[in-house]
Design an enzyme around this catalytic site. Structure first.
Site, mmCIF file in Angstrom:
data_model
loop_
_atom_site.group_PDB
_atom_site.id
_atom_site.type_symbol
_atom_site.label_atom_id
_atom_site.label_comp_id
_atom_site.label_asym_id
_atom_site.label_seq_id
_atom_site.Cartn_x
_atom_site.Cartn_y
_atom_site.Cartn_z
ATOM 1 N N GLY A 10 0.816 -1.204 0.000
ATOM 2 C CA GLY A 10 0.000 0.000 0.000
ATOM 3 C C GLY A 10 0.843 1.245 0.000
ATOM 4 O O GLY A 10 1.908 1.278 -0.583
ATOM 5 N N ASP A 67 -2.283 5.918 11.750
ATOM 6 C CA ASP A 67 -2.976 5.276 10.627
ATOM 7 C C ASP A 67 -3.789 4.074 11.098
ATOM 8 O O ASP A 67 -3.678 2.972 10.552
ATOM 9 C CB ASP A 67 -1.967 4.857 9.559
ATOM 10 C CG ASP A 67 -2.624 4.654 8.196
ATOM 11 O OD1 ASP A 67 -3.793 5.072 8.029
ATOM 12 O OD2 ASP A 67 -1.995 4.067 7.305
#
Length: 734
Positions: free
Chosen positions: A410, A524
């Site tokens: 990612g 995150d």
């Protein structure tokens, strides 16, 4: 071949046109036709139908440098600016689906504006792939603009003050750019957006340039949308005998390119296009300090007559002083040397290459502050020597980073599955980092290596011999919370498992915030960063965006995280606190309650997931959005209390949110009530303008931040009216 025919032009103006490119029919490979426009004083070259100007074509790099015009807001005829939220399509002349793509590592997404605007970069499939926002001081102060320019001249940064930017993902042929002004600002003719080659511009100078100026950008290209055959040297378009096929892969598009073999250069797309490189022309660059003899694809290096020694080292050839001895030695050595060089040339070449690799790894180790980390290790007895891995260990563990070993990836990098010392591990290969961040990285490794919590993925070590440091974690085999929660069908994780997993995540975050020697903020938190063991025990992972913060301090950082989970106050101010993680955890609670994805969900009236959730809770209609499975399985008003906790965590003002320790205690209490207890807790009910909670409720436990829950909901609802665009998805989880 068409490129040999006289009718095929080899240039347009001062730009060379090599095959597979061409102007006339029959002179180019399918999809590589160009247009030379002679209406200009100096002829200009364009891709295809003439909408994208070409500045340079590179066959070895498989790139095309183009003239990238900027995107400017519309202005009324009377000169007044007006808001414009339409989507601009860039480089529409490129064929959709290939064969030209914006080079991801060589270009930047750049926004210049002295107004408070947000710019969203979207792929051709309308997926959000990057975004940034700019802010400027009030221009009513005559000194503000010079101060802004002075700041840019001193720092040369593009971090949000008058300028913001970001990376470009791989594999897209074009982009949509969506411009959004904030409520108290509007566009003007000085606002502009670019996709430009990194390093081709100077931010401080660009602020003075007229906004119509164009900047260069780089496009990758592939010769075919198919893949290389089993043998890399076999590919229809790779026509030279000394060429090979190389795959080009991305999230969106796959294809292949042709390259000249090692020791050759030229054009692999034409017969005999790859020509031998004469290494002897610049022999010192190839570690030859003696007599050089060029050979096809390689070369031989030996000491000159009358000398002996090692020609690969400067000064390594020593002159023979005794004539008779020298003559005898010379005759013997020359005969033996010729034979040995002929037999050992491949081995010598390999030794030279290995020496270069070893030297480069040592340089990267020092560049990545490996000596500093070694000192940290020697000072801390609880950090094992094994936490430093060699690049050889990592390459062996991942079979040289074989694509079949990839298990995730990612925004922060790619994760590989590997085996080290008979243990299965996860190896994270991060993206390129700024050199100034290496010092912080080493300190973070030293801190994270000491974290020992059952709900945090254990960092085992790192490798500093690569260009970007590699991290080695314990391997968790049962996938992510996102994969288990968002499955097809009406049933997913049980409500009991969801509640337990939420508690385990809260424990981990509370530990990171308050139990470590230096507080660590994750930045995150989302369902795709929560790994699950076989027993469905939660493990918080991916500390690529994490920061350690001195106690009782707030720091300014470049905003990182995933839209949909990102704290709006952190997004706008850049001030990172522990309450930023609390907001993301609150969004995760909403996701567990509803089984809906925060970064893609939009209601019938175009509201985000959290906005719709808070509105439903306010109106007493939680059943309209809650997951039916959770409604059926929950006991004693548990779902209602968790919903109230989620609303408290997602308040706009960070100081109004609970701490993660308070959240952990609230969930602990809720779990404890599932067991027999002297209390007989009644379900919550909605009464008029506020929620009435039972004894030992979530609101009771958060009494130190007590405020009517309807006030919390109203504030959260107002927040999403202002910030709704923040909750748009960054499509790919990190």
């Amino acid at each position: 071949m068409p490129w040999l025919q006289r009718r095929c032009f080899s240039s347009c103006g001062n730009i060379s046109i090599p095959y597979p490119f061409g102007i006339e029919p029959g002179c180019y490979h399918d999809g590589f036709n160009l247009t030379c426009d002679y209406s200009f004083r100096h002829p200009k070259l364009f891709i295809g139908d003439g909408t994208v100007e070409v500045l340079e074509i590179s066959i070895p790099n498989s790139t095309v440098c183009i003239n990238s015009t900027n995107i400017m807001p519309l202005v009324d005829t009377d000169g007044a600016s007006r808001p414009n939220t339409s989507r601009y399509h860039t480089w529409g002349g490129l064929r959709e689906g290939g064969l030209f793509f914006v080079a991801p590592d060589r270009n930047k997404f750049l926004v210049l504006s002295c107004n408070n605007i947000q710019v969203i970069l979207m792929g051709e499939d309308n997926s959000t792939i990057n975004a940034c926002a700019t802010y400027c001081p009030s221009l009513e102060d005559s000194d503000s603009q010079p101060q802004l320019i002075r700041y840019l001249l001193l720092h040369g940064e593009c971090s949000g003050l008058g300028c913001c930017g970001g990376g470009i993902p791989k594999g897209y042929t074009s982009y949509h750019i969506q411009l959004q002004p904030s409520n108290d600002s509007s566009f003007d003719a000085k606002s502009s957006v670019y996709i430009a080659e990194d390093g081709s511009y100077n931010i401080s100078k660009l602020m003075y340039e007229p906004r119509g100026v164009a900047l260069p950008a780089l496009l990758d290209w592939v010769i075919s949308n198919s893949s290389c055959q089993k043998h890399r040297s076999v590919a229809p378009a790779c026509r030279s005998s000394n060429s090979f096929c190389q795959n080009y892969t991305s999230y969106v598009y796959n294809g292949y390119q042709c390259r000249c073999s090692a020791g050759y250069h030229g054009n692999p797309y034409i017969l005999d296009g790859c020509q031998d490189i004469d290494e002897c022309v610049h022999k010192e660059a190839h570690s030859c300090h003696g007599t050089c003899e060029n050979m096809p694809g390689t070369f031989l290096c030996r000491c000159p007559d009358g000398t002996y020694g090692n020609p690969a080292v400067k000064g390594g050839c020593i002159k023979i002083t005794n004539f008779s001895a020298g003559l005898t030695i010379g005759i013997v050595i020359s005969g033996v040397a010729v034979l040995l060089l002929a037999l050992s040339a491949p081995f010598v070449t390999r030794i030279v290459k290995l020496r270069k690799v070893k030297k480069r790894r040592a340089k990267l180790f020092n560049q990545n502050h490996g000596l500093l980390l070694q000192r940290l290790i020697s000072q801390k007895a609880d950090i094992g020597e094994r936490m430093l891995f060699t690049l050889g260990d990592i390459e062996k563990a991942t079979n040289n980073f074989d694509k079949s070993r990839e298990v995730g990836g990612g925004g922060h990098g790619v994760v590989y599955k590997g085996i080290v010392d008979l243990h299965v591990v996860a190896i994270k290969k991060s993206k390129i980092v700024v050199q100034k961040e290496i010092d912080e990285f080493i300190n973070e490794v030293a801190i994270l290596s000491q974290i020992n919590h059952r709900n945090v993925v254990k960092l085992l070590g790192c490798c500093l011999e690569a260009e970007v440091p590699l991290l080695v974690y314990e391997f968790i085999s049962n996938g992510t919370l996102y994969q288990h929660l968002h499955v097809e069908g009406p049933t997913s994780l049980s409500w009991d498992n969801r509640l337990r997993i939420a508690l385990e995540i809260a424990r981990a975050l509370a530990y990171l915030h308050s139990a470590t020697s230096v507080p660590i903020f994750h930045r995150d938190i989302k369902s795709s960063n929560i790994l699950l063991e076989e027993s469905l025990t939660a493990k918080v992972s991916d500390f690529g965006a994490s920061r350690y913060i001195p106690i009782d301090q707030t720091v300014m950082t470049a905003v990182q995280g995933t839209f949909g989970y990102l704290d709006p106050m952190y997004y706008y101010t850049g001030r990172l606190t522990d309450k930023s993680d609390v907001f993301s955890f609150g969004v995760l609670l909403v996701e567990l309650l509803t089984r809906k994805k925060p970064y893609v969900y939009r209601s019938d009236n175009d509201a985000s997931l959290v906005e719709h959730f808070v509105s439903s809770l306010t109106k007493g209609n939680l059943v309209d959005i809650a997951d039916p499975q959770a409604m059926e399985e929950e006991d004693d008003g548990e779902l209602q209390e968790v919903a109230i906790l989620a609303a408290a965590c997602t308040r706009l003002e960070g100081d109004s949110r609970p701490t993660m320790k308070e959240v952990e205690m609230a969930l602990e209490n809720l779990r404890a009530r599932k067991k027999p207890s002297p209390y007989n807790s009644a379900s919550k009910r909605y009464d008029g303008d506020q929620i009435v909670a039972p004894y030992k409720s979530i609101e009771d436990l958060l009494a130190n931040k007590e405020m009517p829950i309807d006030g919390a909901i109203e504030e959260s609802s107002r927040q999403y009216t202002i910030e709704e665009e923040i909750l748009l998805s960054a499509r790919y989880p990190r």
